[in-house]
Motif scaffolding. Structure first.
Motif, PDB file in Angstrom:
ATOM      1  N   ILE A  46      37.079  42.358  46.885  1.00 33.46           N
ATOM      2  CA  ILE A  46      38.564  41.101  47.019  1.00 33.46           C
ATOM      3  C   ILE A  46      37.089  40.432  47.636  1.00 33.46           C
ATOM      4  CG2 ILE A  46      39.953  40.310  48.515  1.00 33.46           C
ATOM      5  CD1 ILE A  46      41.412  42.885  47.450  1.00 33.46           C
ATOM      6  N   ASN A  61      42.285  40.515  45.071  1.00 26.81           N
ATOM      7  CA  ASN A  61      43.455  41.381  44.739  1.00 26.81           C
ATOM      8  C   ASN A  61      43.161  42.878  44.366  1.00 26.81           C
ATOM      9  OD1 ASN A  61      45.300  42.599  46.120  1.00 26.81           O
ATOM     10  ND2 ASN A  61      47.086  41.823  45.582  1.00 26.81           N
ATOM     11  N   ALA A  63      45.130  46.365  42.332  1.00 21.64           N
ATOM     12  CA  ALA A  63      46.299  46.366  42.276  1.00 21.64           C
ATOM     13  C   ALA A  63      46.170  47.230  41.487  1.00 21.64           C
ATOM     14  CB  ALA A  63      47.212  46.223  41.565  1.00 21.64           C
ATOM     15  N   THR A  67      40.598  45.506  40.585  1.00 21.95           N
ATOM     16  CA  THR A  67      40.414  44.367  40.920  1.00 21.95           C
ATOM     17  C   THR A  67      40.361  43.210  40.142  1.00 21.95           C
ATOM     18  OG1 THR A  67      38.431  45.955  42.402  1.00 21.95           O
ATOM     19  CG2 THR A  67      38.306  43.420  42.401  1.00 21.95           C
TER      20      THR A  67
END
Length: 114
Positions: A46, A61, A63, A67
């Motif tokens: 990030i 971000n 999740a 990345t």
């Protein structure tokens, strides 16, 4: 076996699979990046900036272990495994689908020890 099959994400306009050292194993469409750019992509975090397909993305971000970054209407997603990583570029509007696709494609690689 063709490595290209492991990066044929339906929502990606371009994608690739590469070793952690940056060596490209396979690609979808007109993916363009150097080995050095690929190494940086495999270590993206990030806030970092990465370049692929001629676009400089800011990684924003993480999740589900993926990345991802954005630049305008484009998104890049990166999923690193032990020996390789997958990356795809596509429309920002399809980022969620791209994350799901890259995760599914990575499952068989994980089972194979990659």
């Amino acid at each position: 076996m063709s490595w290209d099959a492991y990066c044929n994400f339906p929502s990606a306009s371009a994608a690739m699979i590469a070793g952690i050292d940056g060596t490209q194993w396979g690609k979808k469409a007109d993916w363009k990046s150097t080995a050095d750019e690929n190494k940086k992509l495999s270590k993206a975090s990030i806030g970092s900036m990465v370049t692929c397909c001629g676009i400089k993305f800011m990684m924003v971000n993480v999740a589900e272990g993926v990345t991802f970054g954005v630049k305008g209407d484009n998104a890049v997603v990166v999923l690193c495994l032990k020996k390789c990583f997958l990356a795809g570029v596509g429309p920002k509007a399809k980022q969620g689908a791209l994350i799901d696709e890259i995760t599914k494609f990575a499952d068989s690689l994980k089972k194979g020890g990659y």
